[in-house]
Design a protein around this motif. Structure first.
Motif, PDB file in Angstrom:
ATOM      1  N   MET A  45       0.836  -1.176   0.000  1.00  0.00           N
ATOM      2  CA  MET A  45       0.000   0.000   0.000  1.00  0.00           C
ATOM      3  C   MET A  45       0.889   1.250   0.000  1.00  0.00           C
ATOM      4  SD  MET A  45      -3.043   0.932   2.611  1.00  0.00           S
ATOM      5  CE  MET A  45      -2.478   2.213   3.691  1.00  0.00           C
ATOM      6  N   THR A  46       0.419   2.275  -0.684  1.00  0.00           N
ATOM      7  CA  THR A  46       1.114   3.545  -0.751  1.00  0.00           C
ATOM      8  C   THR A  46       0.211   4.616  -0.145  1.00  0.00           C
ATOM      9  OG1 THR A  46       2.233   2.904  -2.785  1.00  0.00           O
ATOM     10  CG2 THR A  46       2.140   5.240  -2.303  1.00  0.00           C
ATOM     11  N   ARG A  47       0.841   5.487   0.638  1.00  0.00           N
ATOM     12  CA  ARG A  47       0.103   6.593   1.248  1.00  0.00           C
ATOM     13  C   ARG A  47       0.962   7.843   1.128  1.00  0.00           C
ATOM     14  NH1 ARG A  47      -0.036   8.928   6.479  1.00  0.00           N
ATOM     15  NH2 ARG A  47       1.363   7.369   7.354  1.00  0.00           N
ATOM     16  N   PHE A  48       0.350   8.949   0.676  1.00  0.00           N
ATOM     17  CA  PHE A  48       1.081  10.208   0.581  1.00  0.00           C
ATOM     18  C   PHE A  48       1.184  10.843   1.963  1.00  0.00           C
ATOM     19  CE2 PHE A  48       1.470  14.802   0.001  1.00  0.00           C
ATOM     20  CZ  PHE A  48       2.594  14.844  -0.805  1.00  0.00           C
ATOM     21  N   VAL A  49       2.375  11.311   2.323  1.00  0.00           N
ATOM     22  CA  VAL A  49       2.572  12.032   3.577  1.00  0.00           C
ATOM     23  C   VAL A  49       3.050  13.446   3.246  1.00  0.00           C
ATOM     24  CG1 VAL A  49       2.987   9.985   4.981  1.00  0.00           C
ATOM     25  CG2 VAL A  49       4.916  11.091   3.890  1.00  0.00           C
ATOM     26  N   ASP A  50       2.480  14.430   3.921  1.00  0.00           N
ATOM     27  CA  ASP A  50       2.856  15.819   3.676  1.00  0.00           C
ATOM     28  C   ASP A  50       4.188  16.120   4.359  1.00  0.00           C
ATOM     29  OD1 ASP A  50       2.224  16.078   6.381  1.00  0.00           O
ATOM     30  OD2 ASP A  50       0.427  17.257   6.018  1.00  0.00           O
ATOM     31  N   GLU A  53       4.723  15.468   8.311  1.00  0.00           N
ATOM     32  CA  GLU A  53       4.790  14.043   8.643  1.00  0.00           C
ATOM     33  C   GLU A  53       6.033  13.402   8.030  1.00  0.00           C
ATOM     34  OE1 GLU A  53       2.201   9.891   8.466  1.00  0.00           O
ATOM     35  OE2 GLU A  53       1.370  11.693   7.535  1.00  0.00           O
ATOM     36  N   THR A  88      11.283   1.330   6.137  1.00  0.00           N
ATOM     37  CA  THR A  88      10.315   2.350   5.745  1.00  0.00           C
ATOM     38  C   THR A  88      10.872   3.106   4.549  1.00  0.00           C
ATOM     39  OG1 THR A  88       9.588   2.592   8.040  1.00  0.00           O
ATOM     40  CG2 THR A  88       9.042   4.388   6.531  1.00  0.00           C
ATOM     41  N   ASP A 118       5.659   9.654  -0.949  1.00  0.00           N
ATOM     42  CA  ASP A 118       4.822   8.469  -0.932  1.00  0.00           C
ATOM     43  C   ASP A 118       5.455   7.486   0.035  1.00  0.00           C
ATOM     44  OD1 ASP A 118       2.934   9.314  -2.851  1.00  0.00           O
ATOM     45  OD2 ASP A 118       4.296   8.769  -4.480  1.00  0.00           O
ATOM     46  N   LEU A 119       4.697   7.108   1.053  1.00  0.00           N
ATOM     47  CA  LEU A 119       5.144   6.133   2.044  1.00  0.00           C
ATOM     48  C   LEU A 119       4.786   4.752   1.516  1.00  0.00           C
ATOM     49  CD1 LEU A 119       6.164   5.371   4.902  1.00  0.00           C
ATOM     50  CD2 LEU A 119       3.839   5.777   5.719  1.00  0.00           C
ATOM     51  N   ASP A 168       4.949   0.604   1.939  1.00  0.00           N
ATOM     52  CA  ASP A 168       5.174  -0.455   2.916  1.00  0.00           C
ATOM     53  C   ASP A 168       5.211  -1.849   2.279  1.00  0.00           C
ATOM     54  OD1 ASP A 168       2.508  -0.938   2.381  1.00  0.00           O
ATOM     55  OD2 ASP A 168       1.809  -0.593   4.421  1.00  0.00           O
ATOM     56  N   ASP A 169       5.251  -1.918   0.956  1.00  0.00           N
ATOM     57  CA  ASP A 169       5.364  -3.201   0.259  1.00  0.00           C
ATOM     58  C   ASP A 169       6.787  -3.733   0.476  1.00  0.00           C
ATOM     59  OD1 ASP A 169       5.888  -5.231  -1.631  1.00  0.00           O
ATOM     60  OD2 ASP A 169       4.604  -4.305  -3.143  1.00  0.00           O
TER      61      ASP A 169
END
Length: 180
Positions: free
Chosen positions: A1-6, A9, A126, A142-143, A145-146
């Motif tokens: 999964m990918t999640r954008f962090v500003d 963060e 990470t 983009d964070l 975690d794959d």
């Protein structure tokens, strides 16, 4: 999964490393608003005000002296861009704080199958792939975690470090003047 962090963060994640932090830098220009004045002064005078880096040195120096590790590999075009020359000068302070900064000429990196994006790898677990706007301003990351993608970036880190020149050697190799 990918999640954008500003940016806030993102900064917390980078500075939250427990053991190691590694960054691959592949851009010839970074347009960091907080650096604009210092960069302009450096380009016009060739001098850096060491107070600009004092917070970074105070934050990281004790951590790195205590056994934590921060490394960077900068893939650079030759001749150097204005920002690369600025980064080479700033490395005086980063390395004094204990960072291991290395330089990899772009023509040598070309055959190494390195990615074309900047990233931070925190504690080898990470991954933060940096995102920039069209004017080279960092927006966040983009964070990822794959595990397979993280491991691939651990490989990129190892290849880049193996082929890059330590800052102290690189600055002599390209005949840079001594730092202030």
């Amino acid at each position: 999964m990918t999640r954008f962090v500003d940016r806030p963060e993102f900064t917390d994640l980078v500075l939250g490393f427990e053991h190691t932090a590694f960054r691959l830098e592949v851009r010839d220009r970074y347009n960091e608003p907080s650096e604009a004045e210092v960069l302009h002064r450096f380009l016009s005078s060739g001098q850096l005000d060491d107070s600009y880096m004092s917070d970074w040195v105070e934050e990281l120096g004790p951590r790195l002296a205590g056994g934590q590790r921060m490394d960077r590999v900068r893939v650079v075009s030759e001749p150097h861009s204005d920002y690369t020359r600025f980064g080479l000068a700033l490395a005086t302070y980063n390395t004094a704080a204990g960072e291991d900064i290395r330089y990899l000429p772009r023509h040598q990196a070309a055959g190494l199958d390195l990615p074309e994006h900047d990233f931070w790898l925190i504690d080898s677990t990470t991954l933060l792939i940096l995102t920039f706007d069209d004017d080279d301003v960092l927006l966040g990351a983009d964070l990822i975690d794959d595990p397979a993608v993280v491991v691939k970036h651990c490989y990129y880190r190892d290849v880049a470090r193996r082929h890059a020149f330590p800052w102290i050697e690189y600055k002599t190799r390209v005949d840079l003047p001594e730092s202030p």
